[in-house]
Design a protein around this motif. Structure first.
Motif, PDB file in Angstrom:
ATOM      1  N   GLY A  10      13.378 -41.375   6.386  1.00 41.59           N
ATOM      2  CA  GLY A  10      14.274 -40.385   5.089  1.00 41.59           C
ATOM      3  C   GLY A  10      12.668 -38.885   5.383  1.00 41.59           C
ATOM      4  O   GLY A  10      11.633 -39.446   5.579  1.00 41.59           O
ATOM      5  N   GLY A  15       9.052 -38.688   3.049  1.00 40.76           N
ATOM      6  CA  GLY A  15       8.161 -39.091   4.181  1.00 40.76           C
ATOM      7  C   GLY A  15       7.950 -38.521   5.310  1.00 40.76           C
ATOM      8  O   GLY A  15       7.128 -38.561   6.448  1.00 40.76           O
ATOM      9  N   LEU A  48      17.137 -26.243  -4.679  1.00 39.08           N
ATOM     10  CA  LEU A  48      18.583 -26.200  -4.609  1.00 39.08           C
ATOM     11  C   LEU A  48      19.350 -25.880  -5.648  1.00 39.08           C
ATOM     12  O   LEU A  48      20.644 -24.969  -5.376  1.00 39.08           O
ATOM     13  CB  LEU A  48      19.179 -28.307  -4.809  1.00 39.08           C
ATOM     14  CG  LEU A  48      18.426 -28.707  -3.353  1.00 39.08           C
ATOM     15  CD1 LEU A  48      19.316 -30.101  -3.364  1.00 39.08           C
ATOM     16  CD2 LEU A  48      19.656 -27.877  -2.365  1.00 39.08           C
ATOM     17  N   VAL A  78      20.375 -44.069   8.354  1.00 41.83           N
ATOM     18  CA  VAL A  78      20.694 -45.196   8.253  1.00 41.83           C
ATOM     19  C   VAL A  78      21.632 -46.263   7.331  1.00 41.83           C
ATOM     20  O   VAL A  78      21.787 -45.639   6.559  1.00 41.83           O
ATOM     21  CB  VAL A  78      19.378 -45.630   8.150  1.00 41.83           C
ATOM     22  CG1 VAL A  78      18.603 -47.390   7.879  1.00 41.83           C
ATOM     23  CG2 VAL A  78      17.806 -45.043   9.143  1.00 41.83           C
ATOM     24  N   PHE A 238      19.075 -39.251 -11.418  1.00 43.06           N
ATOM     25  CA  PHE A 238      18.648 -39.600  -9.694  1.00 43.06           C
ATOM     26  C   PHE A 238      19.520 -40.408  -9.445  1.00 43.06           C
ATOM     27  O   PHE A 238      18.975 -42.438 -10.673  1.00 43.06           O
ATOM     28  CB  PHE A 238      17.701 -39.250  -9.053  1.00 43.06           C
ATOM     29  CG  PHE A 238      17.461 -37.853  -9.559  1.00 43.06           C
ATOM     30  CD1 PHE A 238      18.278 -36.508  -9.156  1.00 43.06           C
ATOM     31  CD2 PHE A 238      16.016 -37.781  -9.641  1.00 43.06           C
ATOM     32  CE1 PHE A 238      18.289 -35.429  -9.284  1.00 43.06           C
ATOM     33  CE2 PHE A 238      15.952 -35.766  -9.111  1.00 43.06           C
ATOM     34  CZ  PHE A 238      16.990 -35.463  -9.736  1.00 43.06           C
ATOM     35  N   GLY A 275       7.920 -42.685  -2.915  1.00 41.91           N
ATOM     36  CA  GLY A 275       8.945 -41.184  -3.233  1.00 41.91           C
ATOM     37  C   GLY A 275       9.724 -42.003  -4.640  1.00 41.91           C
ATOM     38  O   GLY A 275       9.917 -42.931  -4.788  1.00 41.91           O
ATOM     39  N   ASP A 276      11.242 -41.164  -4.666  1.00 45.83           N
ATOM     40  CA  ASP A 276      12.467 -41.387  -5.412  1.00 45.83           C
ATOM     41  C   ASP A 276      12.705 -43.399  -5.239  1.00 45.83           C
ATOM     42  O   ASP A 276      13.193 -43.893  -6.162  1.00 45.83           O
ATOM     43  CB  ASP A 276      13.589 -40.480  -4.964  1.00 45.83           C
ATOM     44  CG  ASP A 276      13.379 -39.140  -5.739  1.00 45.83           C
ATOM     45  OD1 ASP A 276      11.553 -39.157  -6.689  1.00 45.83           O
ATOM     46  OD2 ASP A 276      13.881 -38.299  -6.192  1.00 45.83           O
TER      47      ASP A 276
HETATM   48  C1  FAD Z   1      17.280 -29.071  -8.434  1.00 47.00           C
HETATM   49  C2  FAD Z   1      16.854 -29.907  -8.514  1.00 47.00           C
HETATM   50  C3  FAD Z   1      15.265 -29.694  -8.875  1.00 47.00           C
HETATM   51  C4  FAD Z   1      14.366 -30.593  -9.140  1.00 47.00           C
HETATM   52  N1  FAD Z   1      13.303 -29.933  -9.432  1.00 47.00           N
HETATM   53  C5  FAD Z   1      11.728 -30.809  -8.936  1.00 47.00           C
HETATM   54  C6  FAD Z   1      10.456 -29.848  -9.757  1.00 47.00           C
HETATM   55  O1  FAD Z   1      10.416 -28.858  -9.894  1.00 47.00           O
HETATM   56  N2  FAD Z   1       9.267 -30.811  -9.277  1.00 47.00           N
HETATM   57  C7  FAD Z   1       9.659 -31.870  -8.753  1.00 47.00           C
HETATM   58  O2  FAD Z   1       8.182 -33.187  -8.840  1.00 47.00           O
HETATM   59  N3  FAD Z   1      10.486 -32.449  -8.823  1.00 47.00           N
HETATM   60  C8  FAD Z   1      12.190 -32.274  -8.751  1.00 47.00           C
HETATM   61  N4  FAD Z   1      12.494 -32.229  -8.409  1.00 47.00           N
HETATM   62  C9  FAD Z   1      13.110 -34.315  -7.529  1.00 47.00           C
HETATM   63  C10 FAD Z   1      12.553 -34.253  -6.555  1.00 47.00           C
HETATM   64  O3  FAD Z   1      13.420 -33.387  -5.138  1.00 47.00           O
HETATM   65  C11 FAD Z   1      12.633 -35.477  -5.745  1.00 47.00           C
HETATM   66  O4  FAD Z   1      12.160 -36.332  -6.799  1.00 47.00           O
HETATM   67  C12 FAD Z   1      11.882 -35.656  -4.494  1.00 47.00           C
HETATM   68  O5  FAD Z   1      12.510 -34.553  -3.466  1.00 47.00           O
HETATM   69  C13 FAD Z   1      11.541 -36.950  -3.794  1.00 47.00           C
HETATM   70  O6  FAD Z   1      11.234 -36.483  -2.435  1.00 47.00           O
HETATM   71  P1  FAD Z   1      11.349 -37.861  -1.924  1.00 47.00           P
HETATM   72  O7  FAD Z   1      10.659 -38.273  -0.828  1.00 47.00           O
HETATM   73  O8  FAD Z   1      11.500 -39.348  -2.731  1.00 47.00           O
HETATM   74  O9  FAD Z   1      13.306 -37.794  -1.323  1.00 47.00           O
HETATM   75  P2  FAD Z   1      13.810 -36.158  -0.833  1.00 47.00           P
HETATM   76  O10 FAD Z   1      13.074 -35.792  -0.667  1.00 47.00           O
HETATM   77  O11 FAD Z   1      15.261 -37.134  -1.838  1.00 47.00           O
HETATM   78  O12 FAD Z   1      14.594 -36.714   1.046  1.00 47.00           O
HETATM   79  C14 FAD Z   1      15.162 -38.503   1.258  1.00 47.00           C
HETATM   80  C15 FAD Z   1      15.500 -38.072   2.241  1.00 47.00           C
HETATM   81  O13 FAD Z   1      16.233 -39.282   3.116  1.00 47.00           O
HETATM   82  C16 FAD Z   1      17.433 -39.119   4.030  1.00 47.00           C
HETATM   83  N5  FAD Z   1      18.325 -39.671   3.717  1.00 47.00           N
HETATM   84  C17 FAD Z   1      18.525 -40.120   2.798  1.00 47.00           C
HETATM   85  N6  FAD Z   1      19.845 -41.198   3.091  1.00 47.00           N
HETATM   86  C18 FAD Z   1      19.112 -41.592   4.158  1.00 47.00           C
HETATM   87  C19 FAD Z   1      20.006 -42.140   5.280  1.00 47.00           C
HETATM   88  N7  FAD Z   1      20.793 -43.395   4.840  1.00 47.00           N
HETATM   89  N8  FAD Z   1      19.529 -42.022   6.337  1.00 47.00           N
HETATM   90  C20 FAD Z   1      19.236 -41.222   6.936  1.00 47.00           C
HETATM   91  N9  FAD Z   1      18.350 -40.015   5.860  1.00 47.00           N
HETATM   92  C21 FAD Z   1      18.598 -40.745   4.360  1.00 47.00           C
HETATM   93  C22 FAD Z   1      17.698 -37.603   2.960  1.00 47.00           C
HETATM   94  O14 FAD Z   1      18.940 -36.515   3.799  1.00 47.00           O
HETATM   95  C23 FAD Z   1      16.317 -36.857   2.820  1.00 47.00           C
HETATM   96  O15 FAD Z   1      15.930 -35.484   3.757  1.00 47.00           O
HETATM   97  C24 FAD Z   1      13.978 -31.566  -8.702  1.00 47.00           C
HETATM   98  C25 FAD Z   1      15.030 -32.368  -7.616  1.00 47.00           C
HETATM   99  C26 FAD Z   1      16.497 -31.043  -7.945  1.00 47.00           C
HETATM  100  C27 FAD Z   1      17.267 -31.144  -7.023  1.00 47.00           C
END
Ligand code: FAD
Length: 398
Positions: A10, A15, A48, A78, A238, A275-276
């Motif tokens: 990710g 990541g 977004l 993956v 989510f 992360g999430d």
């Molecule tokens: C419209 C919107 C507004 C938001 N505003 C805020 C805010 O103001 N403040 C805040 O703190 N949070 C906000 N969030 C939440 C925040 O975007 C997420 O909590 C954050 O992006 C989580 O980060 P992450 O690294 O866990 O995952 P992500 O940023 O979701 O990244 C995960 C990555 O893994 C990749 N991936 C997933 N599955 C696979 C797979 N099987 N194989 C390969 N790659 C894969 C995805 O393509 C992505 O690139 C918002 C979300 C949205 C949708």
């Protein structure tokens, strides 16, 4: 020489932070770091809704950012994880590839579950990805021209940010937000009142305490009736990928990997989760929300933690606290809701243009952090609060 293979799954906020900071921490040491991500570029998920309102968030190529740090980028999906053999299956343009690891950093983030209601997948749009946000972007201008009805289902922060962004950009659009709970329940009274006033100024209707049962081709059906729409945006909570559960790792009811206080899976200490997709709340006795504000510090911590582990040093457990929630209300207003150590809203807020400017700064800062992972800091509890928190954990109080 034997190289230690580290794979980061990710390329979102957590990541990217983990991979780049780890590469910096382990510079010159015998490690191979590979990051796997579906898209070839970094997606600013927090923007977004802006993309859907026809703004163009900054994008940058994963390869261009990772390669100078000696990190290999693999574009692919993956599809399987086998903790026993420490192997992954990645679906790439060239076919399925097998990838082995010694340490895995699981950072697959979250998406929006479109299977929770009948008709959702068929009829509603979402802000789950760039592609779905772009679908909305393409529909909104013509909808606004005809004074169309946009229904936003979900009163969380995504629903609030989306409603205000679209109503401000397209004043002729009739925007209604439906939510199951009391509107703004996650905010203080002052914060809630401010958001309600902003909704009123932008002409957005709120229907709260409304439980939706189904989505049909032209209406949302809820407990006491139905509401017709021309476009429907689902801004529900989510959900995380099922890969960890399928791999036999211990996950919570939502599917997030349960970790110890070093962010290691409680099932397999060679797998870190951030992360999430991770749940560290029980281990550290602090509530955790799915947020960029959670993902970046976890990415930072895991990079320091793993570097110390590989160098035979003990690293201190993960410790973290939130200070505020930042909510954009269009481009001209914002709400900064300050929170206590348990992430509960305080009555202190920042609003208006100052709130909008602060939120914009935070959004830029998150991307800056991903690009400059060396220069970031971990938001820890103040010393006095840390002592009180430790004591409360001993007697089991939260
Ligand atoms: C419209 C919107 C507004 C938001 N505003 C805020 C805010 O103001 N403040 C805040 O703190 N949070 C906000 N969030 C939440 C925040 O975007 C997420 O909590 C954050 O992006 C989580 O980060 P992450 O690294 O866990 O995952 P992500 O940023 O979701 O990244 C995960 C990555 O893994 C990749 N991936 C997933 N599955 C696979 C797979 N099987 N194989 C390969 N790659 C894969 C995805 O393509 C992505 O690139 C918002 C979300 C949205 C949708």
């Amino acid at each position: 020489m034997k190289y230690t293979r580290i794979v980061v799954l990710g390329g979102g906020y957590s990541g990217m932070m983990a991979a780049r900071r780890l590469a910096h921490n382990l510079r010159g040491q015998p490690v191979e770091i590979t990051l796997v991500n579906t898209a070839p570029h970094f997606v600013q998920r927090v923007r977004l809704h802006e993309l859907a309102a026809d703004r163009s968030p900054l994008r940058f190529s994963m390869h261009d950012v990772l390669q100078p740090n000696g990190i290999t980028f693999m574009q692919g999906l993956v599809t399987a994880l086998d903790p026993q053999t420490r192997a992954l299956t990645v679906k790439t343009a060239a076919g399925d590839q097998s990838l082995g690891y010694d340490y895995l950093i699981y950072a697959l983030g979250s998406s929006v579950d479109m299977s929770v209601l009948p008709g959702l997948r068929e009829h509603a749009l979402s802000l789950a990805s760039e592609a779905t946000a772009a679908q909305l972007r393409d529909q909104l201008p013509s909808l606004a021209q005809t004074g169309g009805r946009l229904l936003i289902c979900g009163g969380g922060l995504t629903g609030i940010e989306a409603a205000t962004e679209f109503a401000e950009t397209y004043p002729d659009l009739k925007v209604t937000l439906l939510t199951r709970d009391e509107f703004g329940a996650q905010l203080s009274l002052k914060g809630r009142t401010y958001v309600r006033q902003t909704f009123q100024l932008l002409g957005i209707e709120i229907r709260d305490k409304t439980v939706i049962h189904a989505i049909t081709a032209d209406a949302v059906e809820y407990d006491s009736g139905s509401l017709a729409y021309d476009a429907c945006l689902w801004a529900g909570s989510f959900s995380v990928p099922t890969l960890a559960r399928e791999a036999g790792l211990k996950v919570n009811t939502g599917g997030q990997i349960i970790t110890d206080d070093h962010l290691r899976s409680v099932t397999d200490s060679h797998i870190y989760a951030i992360g999430d997709a991770a749940d560290v709340s029980a281990a550290i006795g602090t509530p955790i929300r799915m947020a960029c504000a959670t993902a970046l510090p976890m990415g930072m911590h895991v990079a320091n933690e793993l570097a110390d582990r590989l160098n035979g040093r003990e690293h201190r457990p993960y410790e973290f606290m939130y200070y505020f929630r930042c909510i954009s209300l269009g481009r001209k207003a914002g709400l900064i809701q300050f929170v206590d150590a348990n992430d509960q809203p305080k009555e202190t807020i920042m609003t208006g243009r100052a709130g909008a400017a602060f939120k914009e700064f935070i959004c830029r800062y998150t991307t800056w952090q991903v690009r400059h992972p060396r220069w970031t800091f971990l938001p820890r509890r103040p010393a006095a609060d840390r002592a009180a928190h430790k004591a409360s954990q001993v007697v089991g109080v939260r």
